[in-house]
Design an enzyme around this catalytic site. Structure first.
Site, PDB file in Angstrom:
ATOM      1  N   ASN A   1     -22.058  51.470  -0.908  1.00  0.00           N
ATOM      2  CA  ASN A   1     -21.218  50.357  -1.379  1.00  0.00           C
ATOM      3  C   ASN A   1     -21.345  49.157  -0.451  1.00  0.00           C
ATOM      4  O   ASN A   1     -21.425  48.014  -0.909  1.00  0.00           O
ATOM      5  CB  ASN A   1     -19.759  50.793  -1.486  1.00  0.00           C
ATOM      6  CG  ASN A   1     -19.474  51.496  -2.798  1.00  0.00           C
ATOM      7  OD1 ASN A   1     -19.439  50.875  -3.856  1.00  0.00           O
ATOM      8  ND2 ASN A   1     -19.307  52.807  -2.727  1.00  0.00           N
TER       9      ASN A   1
ATOM     10  N   ARG B   1      -2.698  57.799  14.536  1.00  0.00           N
ATOM     11  CA  ARG B   1      -3.296  56.865  13.568  1.00  0.00           C
ATOM     12  C   ARG B   1      -2.915  55.415  13.872  1.00  0.00           C
ATOM     13  O   ARG B   1      -3.699  54.494  13.668  1.00  0.00           O
ATOM     14  CB  ARG B   1      -2.839  57.215  12.149  1.00  0.00           C
ATOM     15  CG  ARG B   1      -3.352  58.534  11.627  1.00  0.00           C
ATOM     16  CD  ARG B   1      -2.969  58.719  10.155  1.00  0.00           C
ATOM     17  NE  ARG B   1      -3.167  60.087   9.722  1.00  0.00           N
ATOM     18  CZ  ARG B   1      -4.339  60.629   9.407  1.00  0.00           C
ATOM     19  NH1 ARG B   1      -5.426  59.908   9.480  1.00  0.00           N
ATOM     20  NH2 ARG B   1      -4.422  61.890   9.028  1.00  0.00           N
TER      21      ARG B   1
ATOM     22  N   ARG C   1     -10.536  57.538   6.910  1.00  0.00           N
ATOM     23  CA  ARG C   1      -9.245  57.646   7.600  1.00  0.00           C
ATOM     24  C   ARG C   1      -8.122  57.119   6.706  1.00  0.00           C
ATOM     25  O   ARG C   1      -8.330  56.171   5.938  1.00  0.00           O
ATOM     26  CB  ARG C   1      -9.233  56.824   8.912  1.00  0.00           C
ATOM     27  CG  ARG C   1     -10.342  57.147   9.870  1.00  0.00           C
ATOM     28  CD  ARG C   1     -10.373  58.593  10.285  1.00  0.00           C
ATOM     29  NE  ARG C   1      -9.190  58.986  11.039  1.00  0.00           N
ATOM     30  CZ  ARG C   1      -8.877  60.253  11.315  1.00  0.00           C
ATOM     31  NH1 ARG C   1      -9.640  61.233  10.858  1.00  0.00           N
ATOM     32  NH2 ARG C   1      -7.809  60.540  12.028  1.00  0.00           N
TER      33      ARG C   1
ATOM     34  N   HIS D   1     -12.363  53.780  -5.206  1.00  0.00           N
ATOM     35  CA  HIS D   1     -12.153  55.222  -5.371  1.00  0.00           C
ATOM     36  C   HIS D   1     -12.984  55.692  -6.563  1.00  0.00           C
ATOM     37  O   HIS D   1     -12.978  55.045  -7.615  1.00  0.00           O
ATOM     38  CB  HIS D   1     -10.667  55.498  -5.598  1.00  0.00           C
ATOM     39  CG  HIS D   1     -10.353  56.957  -5.728  1.00  0.00           C
ATOM     40  ND1 HIS D   1     -10.410  57.823  -4.649  1.00  0.00           N
ATOM     41  CD2 HIS D   1     -10.019  57.709  -6.804  1.00  0.00           C
ATOM     42  CE1 HIS D   1     -10.113  59.047  -5.068  1.00  0.00           C
ATOM     43  NE2 HIS D   1      -9.867  58.999  -6.355  1.00  0.00           N
TER      44      HIS D   1
ATOM     45  N   ASP E   1      -1.963  50.269  -0.726  1.00  0.00           N
ATOM     46  CA  ASP E   1      -0.579  50.234  -0.271  1.00  0.00           C
ATOM     47  C   ASP E   1      -0.312  51.491   0.557  1.00  0.00           C
ATOM     48  O   ASP E   1      -1.256  52.185   0.945  1.00  0.00           O
ATOM     49  CB  ASP E   1       0.400  50.049  -1.446  1.00  0.00           C
ATOM     50  CG  ASP E   1       0.403  51.240  -2.399  1.00  0.00           C
ATOM     51  OD1 ASP E   1      -0.195  52.284  -2.056  1.00  0.00           O
ATOM     52  OD2 ASP E   1       1.010  51.125  -3.480  1.00  0.00           O
TER      53      ASP E   1
HETATM   54  C1  GRF Z   1     -17.735  56.233  -2.663  1.00  0.00           C
HETATM   55  O1  GRF Z   1     -17.838  57.166  -3.707  1.00  0.00           O
HETATM   56  C2  GRF Z   1     -16.361  55.602  -2.653  1.00  0.00           C
HETATM   57  O2  GRF Z   1     -15.802  55.454  -3.932  1.00  0.00           O
HETATM   58  C3  GRF Z   1     -15.556  56.578  -1.858  1.00  0.00           C
HETATM   59  O3  GRF Z   1     -16.445  57.014  -0.845  1.00  0.00           O
HETATM   60  C4  GRF Z   1     -17.782  56.901  -1.288  1.00  0.00           C
HETATM   61  C5  GRF Z   1     -18.527  56.076  -0.286  1.00  0.00           C
HETATM   62  O4  GRF Z   1     -19.904  56.040  -0.530  1.00  0.00           O
HETATM   63  N1  GRF Z   1     -14.341  55.973  -1.359  1.00  0.00           N
HETATM   64  P1  GRF Z   1     -20.816  55.024   0.296  1.00  0.00           P
HETATM   65  O5  GRF Z   1     -20.592  55.286   1.769  1.00  0.00           O
HETATM   66  O6  GRF Z   1     -20.436  53.627  -0.108  1.00  0.00           O
HETATM   67  O7  GRF Z   1     -22.222  55.364  -0.109  1.00  0.00           O
END
Ligand code: GRF
Length: 214
Positions: free
Chosen positions: A14, A65, A91, A109, A141
Site C-alpha cells: 500500500n 503503548r 500496533r 482494512h 478512532d
Molecule cells: C493490507 O491488507 C492492509 O489492508 C492491512 O495490512 C495489509 C498491509 O499490506 N491493514 P502492505 O504492507 O500494504 O502490503
C-alpha cells in the site's frame, strides 16, 4: 501541499501505491516520512528507494503503548506531518496519537467494515462464506477498525478462493482506494458528519470495482 506520514510494519505494498502516486503528482500530497516499528520491514526499503526519509521506532523499547505513541508523535511532528496514514501498521494506536492528530489519522482494512474487524479479515471472510468481500479506508478512532468510512471497494469471492487468493485480489483494490482517499483529503473534500463522511464536489467515476460510499 499536504504532508503525509505513513506508519508501516511489513511489506508495504500500500505504501508503494501511495509513493507511486506521490511521484507522478496525482496524489496531490507529499510523503514527509515513513515510520516503521519493525527495523526489517520491506516497506522501509520501498521508501528509501523513493527518496523518502525513514525512521524506525521499535515498540519493544517502550514500557507501554502510550510511551511508544509519544515517540511516534514526536517523529511525525519533526517531519511536519499533517495526515497520518496507517498502512499495514501492526500496533494498536492510543489517544496519544489520535489527540495529536485529531480526525487526521486514516487506516486501510482488508474487509467491508463493519464486517470482519481485526486480524485475518480475509480468512474470516472465506470461513464465513461471504460472496462479496473488499477493503475500507476509514478514519481511525479509539475503537479498532471502527471510525467513519471514507471509501470502500468490493471484490467478488470465487468459490475456489482461499485466504491467499482473496488477499491478493483485495490488495489490488486497496492499492487504488488508499491513494484516492488521501487525494480527496489533500483536496479538503472529506468532511466527517456524525458517523459518516461526506465527500464534497463532483468526483470522477472511480474505475470498477471501486464503490463510493456517500
Ligand atoms: C493490507 O491488507 C492492509 O489492508 C492491512 O495490512 C495489509 C498491509 O499490506 N491493514 P502492505 O504492507 O500494504 O502490503
Amino acid at each position: 501541499m499536504l504532508t503525509v506520514g505513513v506508519l508501516v510494519s511489513g511489506s508495504g505494498t500500500n505504501l508503494q501505491a501511495i509513493l507511486d502516486r506521490a511521484a507522478d503528482g496525482t496524489l496531490e500530497a507529499r510523503i514527509g516520512i515513513v515510520l516503521s516499528n519493525r527495523p526489517t520491514a520491506r516497506a522501509l526499503e520501498r521508501a528509501a528507494a523513493a527518496g523518502v526519509p525513514t525512521q524506525t521506532i521499535d515498540h519493544k523499547r517502550f514500557a507501554n503503548r502510550e510511551d511508544f505513541d509519544r515517540a511516534v508523535v514526536e517523529a511525525l511532528r519533526a517531519a511536519s506531518v499533517e495526515l497520518v496514514a496507517l498502512a499495514g501498521f501492526d500496533r494498536i494506536v492510543t489517544p496519544v496519537l489520535l489527540d495529536a492528530f485529531p480526525q487526521r489519522v486514516v487506516n486501510i482494512h482488508p474487509a467491508l467494515l463493519p464486517a470482519f474487524k481485526g486480524l485475518h479479515a480475509q480468512r474470516q471472510a472465506v470461513d464465513y462464506g461471504v460472496r462479496i468481500a473488499g477493503a475500507t479506508v476509514h478514519f481511525v478512532d479509539e475503537h479498532t477498525d471502527h471510525g467513519p468510512i471514507i471509501l470502500q471497494g468490493a471484490v467478488a469471492v470465487d468459490p475456489e478462493d482461499d485466504a491467499d487468493t482473496l488477499t491478493s485480489r483485495i490488495l489490488q483494490v486497496e492499492h487504488r482506494l488508499y491513494p484516492e482517499a488521501i487525494r480527496l483529503i489533500a483536496q479538503n473534500r472529506v468532511e466527517i458528519v456524525g458517523r459518516g463522511v461526506r465527500i464534497l464536489g463532483a468526483t470522477p467515476p472511480l474505475p470498477e470495482p471501486l464503490v463510493r460510499r456517500w
